[in-house]
Motif scaffolding. Sequence first.
Motif: not given
Lengths: 343, 319
Positions: A174-200
Motif C-alpha cells: 500500500d505504502e509503496l503504491q501511494t508513494f509512487q503515485r505521489r512522486l510520479g516516478t517511473t517505476t519498474i517493480f519485480v515480483t514473482h507473486d501474481q497477487v502483488e502484480a495484479m494489485g499494484m
Amino acid sequence: MATVDINNVTKHFDDVRAIDGVTLSVQEGEFLVLLGPSGCGKTTLMRTIAGLEHPTSGEILIDGRNVTGLPPRARDVAMVFQSYALYPHKTVFNNIVFPLKAQGIPKEEWDTRVREAAQVLGLEKLLDRRPRQLSGGERQRVALARAMVRDPKVMLLDEPLSNLDAKLRASARDELQTFQRRLGTTTIFVTHDQVEAMGMGDRIAVMSGGKLRQLGTPHEVYTESADTFVATFLGSPGMNLIPRNGYLLGFRPENFLPREAMPSQSQIETFRFDVKRVEYLGADRLIYGIVDHAPDDVISIARLPSAVTFPIEVHENHEFAVAHEHLRYFDADTGLRISPQPL
Amino acid sequence: MSDSTIGTIPGQEKPRRLLSLADSERFLGSAFLLPAVIYIIALVGVPFVAAIGFSVSDVTVGSTAFDFRGFQNFEAILKTPQFLRALSNSILFAVVTQVFVIIGANLIAQVLAMDFRGKWIARFFIMMPWATPVALGAIAWLWLLDSKFSPFDWVLQRMHLLGPHTLFGPRLHMVFLGREQLAMASIIVVNVWRLTPLASVILMAGLTSISHDILDQANVDGSGFWRTLFEIKLPLIMPIMSIALLFGMIFTLSDMAIVYVLTRGGPVYYTQVLPVWAYMKGIEGGALGEGAAVAIFLFPVLLAVVIFVLRASRRMEVT
Ligand SMILES: Nc1ncnc2c1ncn2[C@@H]1O[C@H](COP(=O)(O)OP(=O)(O)OP(=O)(O)O)[C@@H](O)[C@H]1O
Ligand SMILES: [Mg+2]
C-alpha cells in the motif's frame, strides 16, 4: 519522470540466455510490474537497465537517450535490491545521503532532502541507527528512501517486499503504491507473486525463459492471456487447457461451473466432468476431475465460490458448463492465442 | 531412584553415563580446551616466567646458580646508549614498515580481488616472500645489498645515478648496509617485502567477502572508484585490516632474523633492535640475566600494540 525503452535486448551468460530478445516500453510515471517465475531473467533485466550488466545485444533508452554503453552513475536510475543492500557501517542518515554525495549535489541540500525522504517514509526517529538495529520493514523503507532521495528518473525495485511477512507486506505494498503515485516516478517493480502484480501494476509484463510473453493491464493479461504460459501462470489455479480438434481449449476454473449454477440465458458449452477430488478452501471449493474425452492426465479444476452450495461428490460424473464468452483458444504447437474455433 | 527418569531401561545405564558425559558442555569444554592450555603454559607461560626470573638474577651461560639481583640488570641496560636506540628502532621499524605494508597490501589486494585470467598464479607468486623461511630471504637480501656486488649499485650506475658527477655522489657503491640511514631503510624494505604478502591476502579475503549487492548498490548510487574505495570498501574491511596490522606489528617487533642477518645491529649499533640485542647479550654474550631483561622490555611494547589494535577493531566492527 522518464520513459524507458528496451529494444530487442539479449543477455547471455556463456550459454545461458538470461534475457532473450526483450522489447518493452515503459511510459512516463508508469508503475510497471515485471512478473515471472524464478530464474526467468527479471533480475538480469533490471540490472541491465541499471547498467550493472551490459546487454549482449540490443539497446536501452532512458528518456529517449541511448544509455546502452553508459555506466550506472551516468543513467540516473535508482535501484532497490532484493537484499536491500544497506551500507552496514553507515547510519540510516548516512545511507540515505550517500547517493546525494556521490552525485555531487551541493552540501546545503543534503540535510533537508534526507529529512524530507525520511519523513515521507516515517524514518525520522531512526536516522542515527545502523542497519543491523532495524527491523526488516524499516530496512526496506531505508532502502526506498535512499532510492527516492535523489529524485531519479527511474526507480527499479527488485522484489523489495519478498523478505517481509504477509501482514507487513500488505501494508508495505500500500505504502509503496501511494508513494509512487505521489512522486510520479517511473517505476519498474519485480515480483514473482501474481497477487502483488495484479494489485499494484498499471501494466504487467509477464516474462518466462528470458522472453517477454505479454504486456498489458492486469485485466488484459488475465482475461486475454496471449499464450498458454500466461494463461496457466496467472490465476490460482491457472487456466484449464483441454486438447481438442488439434487446438487447446481454455477456460478459467472460476468460469467452470455445474450446469445447474449457470445463468440460463447465456450461451454455454457443456462438459461431462468426472470428479476425482474436492478441496475446501474456506471461501471457495476446488473440484478436481477429468473432462470427458480429455486424456487421463489432463486434470481440470473448477473453483466454486461458497455461494454455490450445490453438493458435488467424489467419483460423481456431473455435467459442468462454461459460457462461450469465457472460452479461449490456443494453438496446440506454439501455445499462442488463436481466434475462436468450431467446438 | 530419583535419577531414573522416564524411558530409562536398567540395562542401558552404562551407555547413558557415557552419553551424558559427551553431552555435558562443561566437561567437553574443558576437555577440548586442555591441549591448548597445556600448550600455552609449556611454550609461552614457562619461558615467560623463566625470562622474568632470569631478568632479576645473575644467571649466565657459564653459571646457572640463581642469585637474586633485583633490578640491577634493568638499571645496567637502561644506562647504555644502545637501549634507547634499540627500543626506538624496534618501534620505528614496526610502525614505518606497517605504513608501507598497509598501503602496498591495499593496492595488491584490490588487484588480486579482481576477476582476471591467471589470478591464481598471481596469488601464488605474491605469497612467495611470506612462504620463504625468513632467514633464507634475509640472506638473499644480504647478497642483493652487498657492499661491492650489489645489483642495485650496478643498475644505478647504468642509469647514471651513481658514480662520479651523479646524483648519489662520486662513490661507485651505495654500501646499503654500511651507512646509518641506508641500513635502516634497507631493514624496513626487507620487512615490507616480507610482510606485504600476508597482509595482502588477509585484505583480499576481506574485500572478496564484501557482498556484491553492496558494491552494485554503490555503483547505482553514483559512486565512483575512489568514493567506493574510501567510503565503502575500506571501512568495511577496517576490522580485518586492523588484524593484519596487529600481525604485522608483532612480526616486526619480535623478528630478529632480518636485522641479525643483514647488519647484526650495525653499523655501530644504529640498527639494533630489542630481540637481536637480547640474543647477542644473553646467548652470544652469555649474560642470560641481562639478555632476559632486554627481552622483557619487548613485552609492554607488544602488549600496548595488541590492546590498542584490538580495541580499535572492536570499535570499528560493523555487522
Ligand atoms: N552472473 C550469472 N552468470 C551465469 N548465469 C546467470 C548469472 N546471473 C543470472 N544467471 C542465470 O540467468 C537466469 C536468470 O536469472 P535472474 O537472476 O535474472 O532470474 P530472476 O527472474 O530474477 O529469478 P528470481 O525470481 O529467482 O530472482 C537464471 O537461469 C540464472 O541462472
Ligand atoms: Mg531475481
